[in-house]
Design a protein around this motif. Structure first.
Motif, short mmCIF file in Angstrom:
data_model
loop_
_atom_site.label_atom_id
_atom_site.label_comp_id
_atom_site.label_asym_id
_atom_site.label_seq_id
_atom_site.Cartn_x
_atom_site.Cartn_y
_atom_site.Cartn_z
N PHE A 7 31.72 42.10 41.85
CA PHE A 7 32.81 41.16 42.10
C PHE A 7 33.72 41.14 40.88
CE2 PHE A 7 29.28 39.77 44.66
CZ PHE A 7 29.84 39.33 45.85
N LEU A 8 35.03 41.20 41.10
CA LEU A 8 36.01 41.11 40.03
C LEU A 8 37.10 40.13 40.42
CD1 LEU A 8 36.54 44.89 39.26
CD2 LEU A 8 35.55 43.22 37.70
N LEU A 9 37.64 39.43 39.45
CA LEU A 9 38.78 38.56 39.67
C LEU A 9 40.03 39.31 39.25
CD1 LEU A 9 39.67 35.66 40.45
CD2 LEU A 9 39.60 35.12 38.01
N ARG A 10 41.02 39.34 40.11
CA ARG A 10 42.28 40.04 39.83
C ARG A 10 43.45 39.10 40.12
NH1 ARG A 10 40.25 42.87 36.63
NH2 ARG A 10 39.42 44.92 37.05
N GLU A 11 44.51 39.31 39.37
CA GLU A 11 45.70 38.46 39.50
C GLU A 11 46.56 38.95 40.66
OE1 GLU A 11 49.30 36.74 36.70
OE2 GLU A 11 47.88 38.18 35.89
N GLU A 12 46.94 38.01 41.53
CA GLU A 12 47.83 38.34 42.66
C GLU A 12 49.17 38.82 42.09
OE1 GLU A 12 47.76 38.66 45.84
OE2 GLU A 12 46.07 37.50 46.56
N GLY A 13 49.75 39.81 42.74
CA GLY A 13 51.05 40.32 42.33
C GLY A 13 51.00 41.32 41.20
N THR A 14 49.91 41.34 40.45
CA THR A 14 49.76 42.30 39.35
C THR A 14 48.94 43.49 39.79
OG1 THR A 14 49.87 40.49 37.75
CG2 THR A 14 48.94 42.56 36.98
N HIS A 15 47.95 43.24 40.64
CA HIS A 15 47.06 44.29 41.14
C HIS A 15 47.23 44.41 42.66
CE1 HIS A 15 44.95 44.61 37.32
NE2 HIS A 15 45.02 43.30 37.26
N ARG A 16 47.25 45.64 43.14
CA ARG A 16 47.38 45.89 44.58
C ARG A 16 46.00 45.95 45.22
NH1 ARG A 16 50.88 49.99 46.78
NH2 ARG A 16 48.94 51.15 46.77
N TYR A 17 45.88 45.35 46.39
CA TYR A 17 44.62 45.39 47.13
C TYR A 17 44.16 46.83 47.38
CZ TYR A 17 45.58 40.48 48.43
OH TYR A 17 45.84 39.13 48.44
N GLU A 18 45.11 47.70 47.66
CA GLU A 18 44.80 49.08 48.02
C GLU A 18 44.23 49.90 46.86
OE1 GLU A 18 47.71 47.55 48.45
OE2 GLU A 18 47.91 47.36 50.61
N SER A 143 46.76 32.27 43.01
CA SER A 143 47.09 32.97 41.76
C SER A 143 46.27 34.24 41.57
CB SER A 143 46.88 32.03 40.57
OG SER A 143 45.52 31.62 40.49
N HIS A 144 45.12 34.31 42.21
CA HIS A 144 44.21 35.43 42.02
C HIS A 144 43.56 35.81 43.35
CE1 HIS A 144 44.60 33.98 37.92
NE2 HIS A 144 44.17 35.15 37.51
N PHE A 145 42.84 36.91 43.34
CA PHE A 145 41.99 37.28 44.46
C PHE A 145 40.69 37.85 43.90
CE2 PHE A 145 44.51 41.06 43.65
CZ PHE A 145 43.62 42.11 43.78
#
Length: 151
Positions: A7-18, A143-145
């Motif tokens: 599991f990793l926390l990533r910032e929305e808008g900075t990292h692409r889901y794909e 803010s994150h995913f």
């Protein structure tokens, strides 16, 4: 093959889901053993999520974690994920330091059948679940995913 879910926390808008392949085996990931994920799975299936490995646009919604691949928990599943992870953490915090949980049904080579016993250290598990709950609240806020990679 590793039996860990990352599991990793990533910032929305900075990292692409794909871009999920770029995060496989990231050293900063939180890990849950597959036996624990299977133990929690009935409740994890309640989490609305996305499967970034499909080529569909928009991305395919799923319920729960993709067991063998990537899953994204974003705003749509953040609230439920936060509640589930927090409640499991609170419940396990009541247990003994070395917990013995009932695992899956298995058959031995000699034909004997029984449930596996899962031995789990309470404090690391509670800490991981609480961190996941905190991350899910950030996903709920938009803010994150949370990026999950199955076994």
């Amino acid at each position: 093959m590793s039996l860990l879910h990352d599991f990793l926390l990533r910032e929305e808008g900075t990292h692409r889901y794909e871009d999920h392949r770029a995060w496989m085996n990231a050293p900063q990931a939180l890990h849950l053993h597959d036996d624990v994920v299977q133990y929690l799975n009935d409740t994890l299936l309640w989490i609305p999520a996305l499967n970034p490995a499909t080529r569909k646009c928009p991305m395919e919604p799923v319920q729960g974690l993709c067991h063998y691949g990537p899953t994204i928990i974003n705003r749509s599943g953040g609230r439920i994920a936060a509640q589930i992870f927090q409640h499991w953490a609170d419940l396990f915090a009541c247990g003994p330091e070395q917990m013995v949980l009932t695992g899956g049904w298995c058959t031995e080579p000699d034909g004997r059948q029984h449930y596996n016993k899962l031995e789990v250290q309470r404090d690391p598990l509670v800490s991981t679940l609480r961190t996941l709950a905190t991350w899910a609240r950030q996903a709920e806020a938009g803010s994150h995913f949370i990026y999950h990679w199955g076994i």
